[in-house]
Design a protein around this motif. Sequence first.
Motif, PDB file in Angstrom:
ATOM      1  N   ASP A 208      11.060  19.848 -28.176  1.00  0.00           N
ATOM      2  CA  ASP A 208      10.707  18.437 -28.346  1.00  0.00           C
ATOM      3  C   ASP A 208      11.935  17.611 -28.727  1.00  0.00           C
ATOM      4  N   SER A 209      12.810  18.185 -29.558  1.00  0.00           N
ATOM      5  CA  SER A 209      14.005  17.437 -29.970  1.00  0.00           C
ATOM      6  C   SER A 209      14.900  17.149 -28.776  1.00  0.00           C
ATOM      7  N   ILE A 210      14.994  18.089 -27.842  1.00  0.00           N
ATOM      8  CA  ILE A 210      15.800  17.874 -26.639  1.00  0.00           C
ATOM      9  C   ILE A 210      15.220  16.719 -25.817  1.00  0.00           C
ATOM     10  N   LYS A 211      13.886  16.715 -25.682  1.00  0.00           N
ATOM     11  CA  LYS A 211      13.240  15.636 -24.921  1.00  0.00           C
ATOM     12  C   LYS A 211      13.442  14.282 -25.583  1.00  0.00           C
ATOM     13  N   ASP A 212      13.380  14.247 -26.908  1.00  0.00           N
ATOM     14  CA  ASP A 212      13.451  12.974 -27.628  1.00  0.00           C
ATOM     15  C   ASP A 212      14.876  12.442 -27.758  1.00  0.00           C
ATOM     16  N   LEU A 213      15.875  13.337 -27.840  1.00  0.00           N
ATOM     17  CA  LEU A 213      17.231  12.909 -28.180  1.00  0.00           C
ATOM     18  C   LEU A 213      18.188  12.867 -26.990  1.00  0.00           C
ATOM     19  N   SER A 214      17.906  13.605 -25.926  1.00  0.00           N
ATOM     20  CA  SER A 214      18.852  13.695 -24.812  1.00  0.00           C
ATOM     21  C   SER A 214      18.892  12.414 -24.001  1.00  0.00           C
ATOM     22  N   PHE A 215      20.036  12.176 -23.357  1.00  0.00           N
ATOM     23  CA  PHE A 215      20.202  10.991 -22.513  1.00  0.00           C
ATOM     24  C   PHE A 215      21.228  11.298 -21.426  1.00  0.00           C
ATOM     25  N   ALA A 216      21.111  10.567 -20.288  1.00  0.00           N
ATOM     26  CA  ALA A 216      21.994  10.792 -19.147  1.00  0.00           C
ATOM     27  C   ALA A 216      22.019  12.295 -18.844  1.00  0.00           C
ATOM     28  N   ASP A 217      23.201  12.899 -18.763  1.00  0.00           N
ATOM     29  CA  ASP A 217      23.316  14.338 -18.548  1.00  0.00           C
ATOM     30  C   ASP A 217      23.683  15.070 -19.829  1.00  0.00           C
ATOM     31  N   ARG A 218      23.591  14.392 -20.973  1.00  0.00           N
ATOM     32  CA  ARG A 218      23.959  14.981 -22.260  1.00  0.00           C
ATOM     33  C   ARG A 218      22.719  15.553 -22.937  1.00  0.00           C
ATOM     34  N   VAL A 219      22.760  16.823 -23.279  1.00  0.00           N
ATOM     35  CA  VAL A 219      21.651  17.486 -23.975  1.00  0.00           C
ATOM     36  C   VAL A 219      21.919  17.416 -25.471  1.00  0.00           C
ATOM     37  N   VAL A 220      21.014  16.771 -26.197  1.00  0.00           N
ATOM     38  CA  VAL A 220      21.154  16.586 -27.640  1.00  0.00           C
ATOM     39  C   VAL A 220      19.968  17.264 -28.315  1.00  0.00           C
TER      40      VAL A 220
ATOM     41  N   THR B 158      18.367  32.922 -30.842  1.00  0.00           N
ATOM     42  CA  THR B 158      18.556  33.550 -29.529  1.00  0.00           C
ATOM     43  C   THR B 158      17.812  32.768 -28.453  1.00  0.00           C
ATOM     44  N   LYS B 159      16.583  32.338 -28.770  1.00  0.00           N
ATOM     45  CA  LYS B 159      15.798  31.552 -27.813  1.00  0.00           C
ATOM     46  C   LYS B 159      16.436  30.178 -27.592  1.00  0.00           C
ATOM     47  N   PHE B 160      16.968  29.576 -28.652  1.00  0.00           N
ATOM     48  CA  PHE B 160      17.667  28.296 -28.504  1.00  0.00           C
ATOM     49  C   PHE B 160      18.768  28.413 -27.455  1.00  0.00           C
ATOM     50  N   TYR B 161      19.564  29.477 -27.562  1.00  0.00           N
ATOM     51  CA  TYR B 161      20.676  29.646 -26.627  1.00  0.00           C
ATOM     52  C   TYR B 161      20.176  29.858 -25.201  1.00  0.00           C
ATOM     53  N   GLU B 162      19.067  30.580 -25.037  1.00  0.00           N
ATOM     54  CA  GLU B 162      18.492  30.759 -23.702  1.00  0.00           C
ATOM     55  C   GLU B 162      18.111  29.409 -23.100  1.00  0.00           C
ATOM     56  N   ILE B 163      17.484  28.560 -23.908  1.00  0.00           N
ATOM     57  CA  ILE B 163      17.071  27.235 -23.440  1.00  0.00           C
ATOM     58  C   ILE B 163      18.291  26.392 -23.078  1.00  0.00           C
ATOM     59  N   LEU B 164      19.317  26.411 -23.931  1.00  0.00           N
ATOM     60  CA  LEU B 164      20.517  25.616 -23.683  1.00  0.00           C
ATOM     61  C   LEU B 164      21.284  26.126 -22.472  1.00  0.00           C
ATOM     62  N   LYS B 165      21.270  27.455 -22.243  1.00  0.00           N
ATOM     63  CA  LYS B 165      21.928  28.012 -21.061  1.00  0.00           C
ATOM     64  C   LYS B 165      21.274  27.487 -19.788  1.00  0.00           C
ATOM     65  N   GLU B 166      19.961  27.345 -19.811  1.00  0.00           N
ATOM     66  CA  GLU B 166      19.252  26.822 -18.645  1.00  0.00           C
ATOM     67  C   GLU B 166      19.720  25.408 -18.323  1.00  0.00           C
ATOM     68  N   TYR B 167      19.867  24.579 -19.356  1.00  0.00           N
ATOM     69  CA  TYR B 167      20.348  23.216 -19.136  1.00  0.00           C
ATOM     70  C   TYR B 167      21.787  23.226 -18.630  1.00  0.00           C
ATOM     71  N   ARG B 168      22.628  24.100 -19.202  1.00  0.00           N
ATOM     72  CA  ARG B 168      24.032  24.148 -18.770  1.00  0.00           C
ATOM     73  C   ARG B 168      24.138  24.614 -17.328  1.00  0.00           C
ATOM     74  N   SER B 169      23.278  25.555 -16.910  1.00  0.00           N
ATOM     75  CA  SER B 169      23.304  26.036 -15.524  1.00  0.00           C
ATOM     76  C   SER B 169      22.889  24.948 -14.541  1.00  0.00           C
ATOM     77  N   GLN B 170      22.174  23.925 -15.039  1.00  0.00           N
ATOM     78  CA  GLN B 170      21.775  22.789 -14.209  1.00  0.00           C
ATOM     79  C   GLN B 170      22.850  21.711 -14.144  1.00  0.00           C
ATOM     80  N   GLY B 171      23.997  21.977 -14.759  1.00  0.00           N
ATOM     81  CA  GLY B 171      25.089  21.011 -14.751  1.00  0.00           C
ATOM     82  C   GLY B 171      25.044  20.010 -15.884  1.00  0.00           C
ATOM     83  N   LYS B 172      24.139  20.218 -16.838  1.00  0.00           N
ATOM     84  CA  LYS B 172      24.036  19.316 -17.976  1.00  0.00           C
ATOM     85  C   LYS B 172      25.157  19.602 -18.986  1.00  0.00           C
ATOM     86  N   THR B 173      25.520  18.582 -19.752  1.00  0.00           N
ATOM     87  CA  THR B 173      26.520  18.730 -20.791  1.00  0.00           C
ATOM     88  C   THR B 173      25.841  19.187 -22.071  1.00  0.00           C
TER      89      THR B 173
END
Length: 314
Positions: A46-58, A92-107
Amino acid sequence: MASTPNFWQRIGIQDWFLTNESTEKAKAKALTPDTVYSYIVEKFRDSIKDLSFADRVVFYHEFIISFNADDYKEFVADKQGIFGLIVQETVTKFYEILKEYRSQGKTVKPSGSKWVFRLVSHPDYARGDKGFIGKLLPDNNQKEQNLRVTFIPRQTGIAQTFDVSQEALKGFTYYSEGYFEIPYEEELEPQEEKAAKAQANIARLETIIPDQQFAGKKVEYFMTDEDLIVSGSEETREDSNIFTIPSDWVNAPHLHIRYNKADGKFYLASFGEITTLNEVTIERSEINLPKWVELPVNSRMLLNGIIGLNLFKA
């Protein structure tokens, strides 16, 4: 004498928790490790959905998970260290989720240098209640500012989000065994996984390619097999134990490096035109008849007088 308002009255949502006969009879579900784990992961998403913008994952870096005091005590009874295990799996799950975003070209860049978890209780929480407070920048010296709070009341089970002041949170009880701080890993791998990978590596080879298209860039190869072939740009095989140096100055194959577990030493056979090891020329071998010489750790090899190759212990 006026009575002291409780936590829910102070933040203006007392009406959510008015009880009646049916709700008092309702039994709250007991907390389980999976409940806590899934709840934190859900709030992270939920925090990723609420805080992220453009191609930046927050995303949040600090997580305050709150429970009823009795629920907390029952949960940790006979479960010494369970929160620590939950936190490890959560990161560990956080990193899995963030890896998915990074593989999509997200920052994917952190706003803080660590993950912080605080497991707390509050006397105004009823059995079955649980709450979440997320912070972008974990810091022990928080400024006096409102915090975003998500709460799930036991009656409805529907999450509600609102802002509360730091003053309203002073009634929380923090437990020493409920505090966890973990460094953020830029490679998006927990320390345990990094250590396991490092342990699997036998040696590291490093070379700088003078060819113009590589502009002197350093190339690394981690040796994981006990036998390694070092070859040049004409190499056509793609086996995992073949280190292909993309240069015409390296023969294909050029070197055979072997690690002997019995004595813990490395050995070298050369098939290339010219190979020097620590400034000593190595006798050239036939492919099917290697002539082995000891290859000390931290050695420097020179292939055909052009390509430098160093061997380091992993």
